[in-house]
Design an enzyme around this catalytic site. Sequence first.
Site, PDB file in Angstrom:
ATOM      1  N   SER A 120       0.822  -1.217   0.000  1.00  0.00           N
ATOM      2  CA  SER A 120       0.000   0.000   0.000  1.00  0.00           C
ATOM      3  C   SER A 120       0.850   1.258   0.000  1.00  0.00           C
ATOM      4  O   SER A 120       0.339   2.333  -0.283  1.00  0.00           O
ATOM      5  CB  SER A 120      -0.953  -0.011   1.195  1.00  0.00           C
ATOM      6  OG  SER A 120      -0.249  -0.239   2.375  1.00  0.00           O
ATOM      7  N   HIS A 141      -1.374  -2.521  -7.119  1.00  0.00           N
ATOM      8  CA  HIS A 141      -2.066  -2.106  -5.897  1.00  0.00           C
ATOM      9  C   HIS A 141      -3.580  -2.143  -6.104  1.00  0.00           C
ATOM     10  O   HIS A 141      -4.121  -1.344  -6.859  1.00  0.00           O
ATOM     11  CB  HIS A 141      -1.579  -0.693  -5.517  1.00  0.00           C
ATOM     12  CG  HIS A 141      -2.140  -0.193  -4.232  1.00  0.00           C
ATOM     13  ND1 HIS A 141      -2.351   1.131  -3.967  1.00  0.00           N
ATOM     14  CD2 HIS A 141      -2.535  -0.850  -3.116  1.00  0.00           C
ATOM     15  CE1 HIS A 141      -2.852   1.268  -2.758  1.00  0.00           C
ATOM     16  NE2 HIS A 141      -2.979   0.085  -2.224  1.00  0.00           N
ATOM     17  N   GLU A 153      -3.695   0.292  -9.253  1.00  0.00           N
ATOM     18  CA  GLU A 153      -2.605   1.258  -9.406  1.00  0.00           C
ATOM     19  C   GLU A 153      -1.343   0.445  -9.719  1.00  0.00           C
ATOM     20  O   GLU A 153      -0.987  -0.460  -8.965  1.00  0.00           O
ATOM     21  CB  GLU A 153      -2.447   1.988  -8.060  1.00  0.00           C
ATOM     22  CG  GLU A 153      -1.873   3.359  -8.093  1.00  0.00           C
ATOM     23  CD  GLU A 153      -1.913   4.015  -6.688  1.00  0.00           C
ATOM     24  OE1 GLU A 153      -2.144   3.325  -5.668  1.00  0.00           O
ATOM     25  OE2 GLU A 153      -1.676   5.224  -6.629  1.00  0.00           O
ATOM     26  N   ASN A 191      -3.080   6.363  -1.913  1.00  0.00           N
ATOM     27  CA  ASN A 191      -2.905   6.382  -0.455  1.00  0.00           C
ATOM     28  C   ASN A 191      -2.229   7.653   0.037  1.00  0.00           C
ATOM     29  O   ASN A 191      -2.400   8.046   1.190  1.00  0.00           O
ATOM     30  CB  ASN A 191      -2.142   5.137   0.011  1.00  0.00           C
ATOM     31  CG  ASN A 191      -3.068   3.937   0.090  1.00  0.00           C
ATOM     32  OD1 ASN A 191      -4.293   4.097   0.170  1.00  0.00           O
ATOM     33  ND2 ASN A 191      -2.511   2.744   0.057  1.00  0.00           N
TER      34      ASN A 191
HETATM   35  N1  3HC Z   1     -17.737  -8.788  -2.879  1.00  0.00           N
HETATM   36  C1  3HC Z   1     -18.673  -8.628  -3.833  1.00  0.00           C
HETATM   37  N2  3HC Z   1     -19.521  -7.581  -3.874  1.00  0.00           N
HETATM   38  C2  3HC Z   1     -19.445  -6.678  -2.887  1.00  0.00           C
HETATM   39  C3  3HC Z   1     -18.489  -6.773  -1.836  1.00  0.00           C
HETATM   40  C4  3HC Z   1     -17.629  -7.892  -1.871  1.00  0.00           C
HETATM   41  N3  3HC Z   1     -16.659  -8.077  -0.928  1.00  0.00           N
HETATM   42  N4  3HC Z   1     -18.654  -5.710  -1.027  1.00  0.00           N
HETATM   43  C5  3HC Z   1     -19.641  -4.967  -1.522  1.00  0.00           C
HETATM   44  N5  3HC Z   1     -20.116  -5.543  -2.649  1.00  0.00           N
HETATM   45  C6  3HC Z   1     -21.154  -5.034  -3.547  1.00  0.00           C
HETATM   46  C7  3HC Z   1     -22.553  -5.182  -2.991  1.00  0.00           C
HETATM   47  O1  3HC Z   1     -23.116  -6.434  -3.343  1.00  0.00           O
HETATM   48  C8  3HC Z   1     -23.297  -4.036  -3.679  1.00  0.00           C
HETATM   49  O2  3HC Z   1     -23.637  -4.352  -5.007  1.00  0.00           O
HETATM   50  P1  3HC Z   1     -24.884  -3.643  -5.759  1.00  0.00           P
HETATM   51  O3  3HC Z   1     -24.742  -2.168  -5.539  1.00  0.00           O
HETATM   52  O4  3HC Z   1     -24.732  -4.053  -7.184  1.00  0.00           O
HETATM   53  O5  3HC Z   1     -26.073  -4.216  -5.079  1.00  0.00           O
HETATM   54  C9  3HC Z   1     -22.237  -2.955  -3.762  1.00  0.00           C
HETATM   55  O6  3HC Z   1     -20.967  -3.607  -3.668  1.00  0.00           O
HETATM   56  C10 3HC Z   1     -22.394  -1.980  -2.658  1.00  0.00           C
HETATM   57  O7  3HC Z   1     -22.334  -2.674  -1.423  1.00  0.00           O
HETATM   58  P2  3HC Z   1     -23.341  -2.409  -0.201  1.00  0.00           P
HETATM   59  O8  3HC Z   1     -24.719  -2.106  -0.722  1.00  0.00           O
HETATM   60  O9  3HC Z   1     -23.185  -3.518   0.778  1.00  0.00           O
HETATM   61  O10 3HC Z   1     -22.769  -1.188   0.566  1.00  0.00           O
HETATM   62  P3  3HC Z   1     -22.440   0.235   0.058  1.00  0.00           P
HETATM   63  O11 3HC Z   1     -23.380   0.724  -0.972  1.00  0.00           O
HETATM   64  O12 3HC Z   1     -22.291   0.979   1.326  1.00  0.00           O
HETATM   65  O13 3HC Z   1     -21.018   0.064  -0.650  1.00  0.00           O
HETATM   66  C11 3HC Z   1     -18.678   0.001  -0.633  1.00  0.00           C
HETATM   67  C12 3HC Z   1     -19.950  -0.510   0.019  1.00  0.00           C
HETATM   68  C13 3HC Z   1     -18.538  -0.616  -2.018  1.00  0.00           C
HETATM   69  C14 3HC Z   1     -17.553  -0.497   0.258  1.00  0.00           C
HETATM   70  C15 3HC Z   1     -18.751   1.559  -0.746  1.00  0.00           C
HETATM   71  O14 3HC Z   1     -19.112   2.118   0.480  1.00  0.00           O
HETATM   72  C16 3HC Z   1     -17.452   2.162  -1.182  1.00  0.00           C
HETATM   73  O15 3HC Z   1     -17.125   2.211  -2.364  1.00  0.00           O
HETATM   74  N6  3HC Z   1     -16.659   2.656  -0.200  1.00  0.00           N
HETATM   75  C17 3HC Z   1     -15.331   3.212  -0.454  1.00  0.00           C
HETATM   76  C18 3HC Z   1     -14.346   2.080  -0.546  1.00  0.00           C
HETATM   77  C19 3HC Z   1     -12.954   2.579  -0.792  1.00  0.00           C
HETATM   78  O16 3HC Z   1     -12.670   3.757  -0.851  1.00  0.00           O
HETATM   79  N7  3HC Z   1     -12.034   1.626  -0.907  1.00  0.00           N
HETATM   80  C20 3HC Z   1     -10.629   1.927  -1.098  1.00  0.00           C
HETATM   81  C21 3HC Z   1      -9.926   1.816   0.196  1.00  0.00           C
HETATM   82  S1  3HC Z   1      -8.209   2.169   0.048  1.00  0.00           S
HETATM   83  C22 3HC Z   1      -7.490   0.708  -0.286  1.00  0.00           C
HETATM   84  O17 3HC Z   1      -8.108  -0.312  -0.306  1.00  0.00           O
HETATM   85  C23 3HC Z   1      -6.018   0.726  -0.530  1.00  0.00           C
HETATM   86  C24 3HC Z   1      -5.229   0.069   0.558  1.00  0.00           C
HETATM   87  O18 3HC Z   1      -3.864   0.101   0.213  1.00  0.00           O
HETATM   88  C25 3HC Z   1      -5.415   0.714   1.908  1.00  0.00           C
END
Ligand code: 3HC
Length: 286
Positions: A120, A141, A153, A191
């Site tokens: 990350s 990434h 990335e 990040n």
């Molecule tokens: N597998 C499959 N599908 C999934 C899933 C998983 N693990 N998690 C969520 N989904 C799907 C759901 O089924 C849903 O699908 P639909 O809209 O087609 O019905 C969709 O994703 C949205 O999920 P939810 O309805 O449960 O919940 P939300 O609408 O609140 O969305 C989220 C959840 C996708 C996590 C959204 O809140 C989001 O995009 N958040 C930001 C995430 C983000 O910024 N991630 C990057 C983090 S940084 C990183 O990872 C880098 C590292 O180095 C730190």
Amino acid sequence: MSEIRKVGVIGAGTMGSGIAQVCAMAGYPVVMQDLSDAALDRARTSMLGSLARLVKKATLTEAQAAEATARIATATALDQLADCDIVIEAIVERLDVKAGVLKLLDGICRPDAILASNTSSISLTELAAASAHPGRVIGMHFFNPVPVMQLVEIIRALQTTDPVAEAVTDLTRAIGKTPRVSKDSYGFIVNRLLAPQINEAINCVYEGLATPEDIDSMMKLGANHPMGPLALGDLIGLDVVLNIMETLYHGFDDPKYRPSPLLKQMVSAGYFGRKTGKGFFDYPPR
Ligand code: 3HC
């Protein structure tokens, strides 16, 4: 360099299992390696849950989900990765541990196999220097949750060769993700922007400016973010956020990246977020 036909993934945590899943869904045979059977079993359970969500919303059929599951072999020994054309490591964020694994892979994989890291924030150039074939080392990434997030990335170490960067870009497209390339720098692009924002939200809690609920709701309502920075920190893992902040702080030697005292306390207390059931919010046991 040979075509990428088989993928190895080291580390069966949230990121490793997500990476294995999306590669298998795209038709690649995958070997997912971790040290213990318990970790591999947990990964399989979470992958089955994710595939079930995708079936429920008709992104995949039951048959496709079953085929994807069948494409993933698991292993506790690294030498099971010997015939993989690319190995993607998603293990603990420590330069010494990642460098040690790259050295071991030098003795296991073909010299033309690509060694990718899902780090990350660690410098890819420093990581590549640990390999006897540094030109084949590259950053790949992914973002959490891997099956949902579009971006990969791609970070080129100073030593990464053009064919390796091209092969990884092609693989990213083949698994349905969008590649974007960054030069090597601490935290790369996403990040470097995201972790300081989460850190600053934690400082707002530390200073008692507003409740975690209200801070998150302000960023959702006022900036249209899908989730607030504190819930996002809990999703990523507060230990990972601290790790990224420390890499930025020490790497750039710049006080603007200083980790929040409250972030350090949360991590010392073992409040890592979703994975421990407690962070800025509470979560049901997994
Ligand atoms: N597998 C499959 N599908 C999934 C899933 C998983 N693990 N998690 C969520 N989904 C799907 C759901 O089924 C849903 O699908 P639909 O809209 O087609 O019905 C969709 O994703 C949205 O999920 P939810 O309805 O449960 O919940 P939300 O609408 O609140 O969305 C989220 C959840 C996708 C996590 C959204 O809140 C989001 O995009 N958040 C930001 C995430 C983000 O910024 N991630 C990057 C983090 S940084 C990183 O990872 C880098 C590292 O180095 C730190």
